[in-house]
Design a protein around this motif. Structure first.
Motif, short mmCIF file in Angstrom:
data_model
loop_
_atom_site.label_atom_id
_atom_site.label_comp_id
_atom_site.label_asym_id
_atom_site.label_seq_id
_atom_site.Cartn_x
_atom_site.Cartn_y
_atom_site.Cartn_z
N UNK A 46 28.57 3.06 125.05
CA UNK A 46 28.67 1.64 124.70
C UNK A 46 30.09 1.10 124.58
N UNK A 47 31.09 1.94 124.80
CA UNK A 47 32.45 1.44 124.79
C UNK A 47 32.68 0.56 126.03
N UNK A 48 33.69 -0.28 125.95
CA UNK A 48 34.00 -1.16 127.08
C UNK A 48 35.49 -1.14 127.37
N UNK A 49 35.85 -0.59 128.53
CA UNK A 49 37.22 -0.63 129.03
C UNK A 49 37.13 -1.17 130.46
N UNK A 50 37.52 -2.42 130.70
CA UNK A 50 37.28 -3.08 131.99
C UNK A 50 37.95 -2.39 133.16
N UNK A 51 37.36 -2.61 134.33
CA UNK A 51 37.98 -2.23 135.59
C UNK A 51 38.64 -3.49 136.15
N UNK A 52 39.91 -3.42 136.50
CA UNK A 52 40.64 -4.63 136.88
C UNK A 52 41.42 -4.48 138.19
N UNK A 53 41.03 -3.52 139.02
CA UNK A 53 41.79 -3.25 140.24
C UNK A 53 41.24 -3.95 141.49
N UNK A 54 40.22 -4.75 141.34
CA UNK A 54 39.72 -5.52 142.47
C UNK A 54 38.78 -4.76 143.39
N UNK A 55 38.57 -5.30 144.59
CA UNK A 55 37.61 -4.76 145.56
C UNK A 55 37.95 -3.32 145.95
N UNK A 56 36.95 -2.46 145.96
CA UNK A 56 37.18 -1.05 146.27
C UNK A 56 36.33 -0.55 147.43
N UNK A 57 35.37 -1.36 147.90
CA UNK A 57 34.53 -0.96 149.02
C UNK A 57 34.94 -1.74 150.27
N UNK A 58 36.09 -1.39 150.79
CA UNK A 58 36.60 -2.06 151.98
C UNK A 58 36.10 -1.32 153.23
N UNK A 59 35.37 -2.03 154.06
CA UNK A 59 34.69 -1.42 155.19
C UNK A 59 35.67 -0.80 156.19
N UNK A 60 35.36 0.42 156.63
CA UNK A 60 36.14 1.11 157.66
C UNK A 60 35.25 2.15 158.32
N UNK A 61 35.77 2.86 159.30
CA UNK A 61 35.00 3.86 160.05
C UNK A 61 35.30 5.29 159.62
N UNK A 62 36.07 5.46 158.58
CA UNK A 62 36.45 6.79 158.13
C UNK A 62 35.28 7.51 157.48
N UNK A 63 35.34 8.84 157.48
CA UNK A 63 34.34 9.66 156.81
C UNK A 63 35.04 10.75 156.01
N UNK A 64 34.59 10.92 154.77
CA UNK A 64 35.12 12.02 153.96
C UNK A 64 34.28 13.27 154.22
N UNK A 65 34.94 14.36 154.45
CA UNK A 65 34.25 15.60 154.80
C UNK A 65 33.39 16.11 153.64
N UNK A 66 32.22 16.57 153.98
CA UNK A 66 31.33 17.23 153.02
C UNK A 66 31.47 18.73 153.24
N UNK A 67 31.80 19.47 152.20
CA UNK A 67 32.06 20.91 152.34
C UNK A 67 30.82 21.67 152.80
N UNK A 68 31.03 22.85 153.36
CA UNK A 68 29.93 23.66 153.86
C UNK A 68 29.00 24.11 152.74
N UNK A 69 29.58 24.45 151.59
CA UNK A 69 28.75 24.89 150.46
C UNK A 69 27.86 23.75 149.98
N UNK A 70 28.46 22.56 149.85
CA UNK A 70 27.68 21.40 149.42
C UNK A 70 26.59 21.08 150.44
N UNK A 71 26.94 21.11 151.73
CA UNK A 71 25.96 20.83 152.79
C UNK A 71 24.81 21.83 152.74
N UNK A 72 25.15 23.10 152.47
CA UNK A 72 24.14 24.15 152.40
C UNK A 72 23.13 23.85 151.29
#
Length: 329
Positions: free
Chosen positions: A176-202
């Motif tokens: 229930x605490x409140x500490x605002x997020x104030x850094x603006x838009x964070x979902x900026x569209x692009x074609x990049x992909x972050x790799x998913x590790x082999x262990x996680x994929x497994x």
């Protein structure tokens, strides 16, 4: 020849000793599990859900939620009960890793037959180096089949009478605490992909197949979190979901529809949601679930009377905590 017979005898004795030891450990483990299910006050907070889900009546939970602290602080099954009579449980852990989620789901299937499993995707990108992950995987296998390894600290708690009491809202963590997020838009569209590790994929694939084997739908959900979410991660999850024919709901792209206000709904600078944000996400997700899946309304059924009682307690706390959040905002 005598040396061979001697070594053969030694090896046979060692094998016999190991077999007896394993049987003893399994037997003690069963008692440990029963003890922790009966009284989870002796269990550290991080591991409570794995025992609490075993305490739920058999085949009474329709939705299982897997995930780390993002899932625990963003999704509240009790709100679903109040709105729709759906039964859910968050089988989450702080910092939960994919192998832990898999074994958590295995445990849940021992007593439950969920119609839907929701996997909160932040743990897809939680991976250490390969050697550490392999070590953790082996450790999780040991915890799964010989739980005494996971619950060995319970003896310290019992002997010292040290307990870790915590409220139980079907795995949801009230924050229930409140500490605002104030850094603006964070979902900026692009074609990049972050790799998913082999262990996680497994292990992600093992979870998918386990759901498939049990006739359970699997839904991937990314809850709003500016600190943890971005478009590269979105693209990776979306590609996996498309490849496997899974539903994927990225709520980071729907914060306006949900009504997220980062001044009042952020717990800690955009890392987690507080109760205000979680309530909005849960209700949006509940509406999505009722439109895309079919769940029975258990309200009024005799076997679910405890849900009605627990919901009243939850509702009273929710009203109190919302007043605190609004006052702080």
């Amino acid at each position: 020849m005598q040396d061979f017979k001697y070594f053969k005898k030694i090896i046979s004795k060692n094998i016999l000793f190991m077999m007896i030891l394993v049987l003893l450990l399994v037997g003690v483990s069963e008692r440990i599990v029963n003890l922790m299910v009966a009284n989870d006050s002796y269990v550290l907070d991080r591991n409570k859900s794995i025992f609490r889900i075993l305490r739920e009546p058999e085949n009474s939970v329709d939705i299982i939620v897997l995930g780390d602290s993002l899932g625990m602080t963003s999704i509240s099954p009790m709100a679903w009960w109040g709105d729709y009579g759906m039964t859910g449980y968050v089988c989450g852990q702080t910092g939960q890793r994919m192998q832990e989620a898999f074994h958590m789901l295995q445990a849940a299937y021992e007593t439950q037959s969920p119609k839907l499993v929701i996997l909160e995707t932040n743990m897809v990108f939680r991976c250490k180096n390969l050697s550490s992950e392999v070590k953790d995987c082996l450790g999780e296998i040991g915890y799964r089949y010989i739980p005494i390894f996971q619950g060995h600290d319970i003896w310290k708690s019992i002997l010292s009478e040290k307990q870790y009491p915590a409220e139980n809202y079907k795995g949801f963590a009230f924050r229930c605490e409140t500490v605002p997020y104030e850094q603006g838009e964070y979902m900026q569209k692009n074609d990049q992909k972050e790799e998913i590790s082999k262990i996680v994929s497994f292990y992600l694939e093992k979870i998918r197949k386990l759901c498939e084997k049990n006739g359970t739908k699997l839904l991937l959900v990314s809850t709003p979190s500016p600190i943890n979410c971005n478009y590269a991660r979105h693209n990776s999850i979306e590609a996996y979901a498309r490849e496997k024919g899974l539903d994927f709901l990225d709520l980071n792209l729907k914060t306006e529809e949900i009504g997220i206000n980062w001044k009042t709904d952020s717990l800690d600078n955009g890392d987690h949601l507080n109760y205000s944000g979680a309530d909005k996400v849960t209700r949006y997700l509940g509406n999505y679930l009722t439109q895309n899946y079919t769940f029975p309304d258990h309200r009024g059924e005799k076997t679910y009377r405890t849900w009605d009682k627990e919901y009243k307690i939850y509702e009273q706390k929710a009203v109190r905590e919302m007043k605190v959040i609004r006052k702080a905002g």
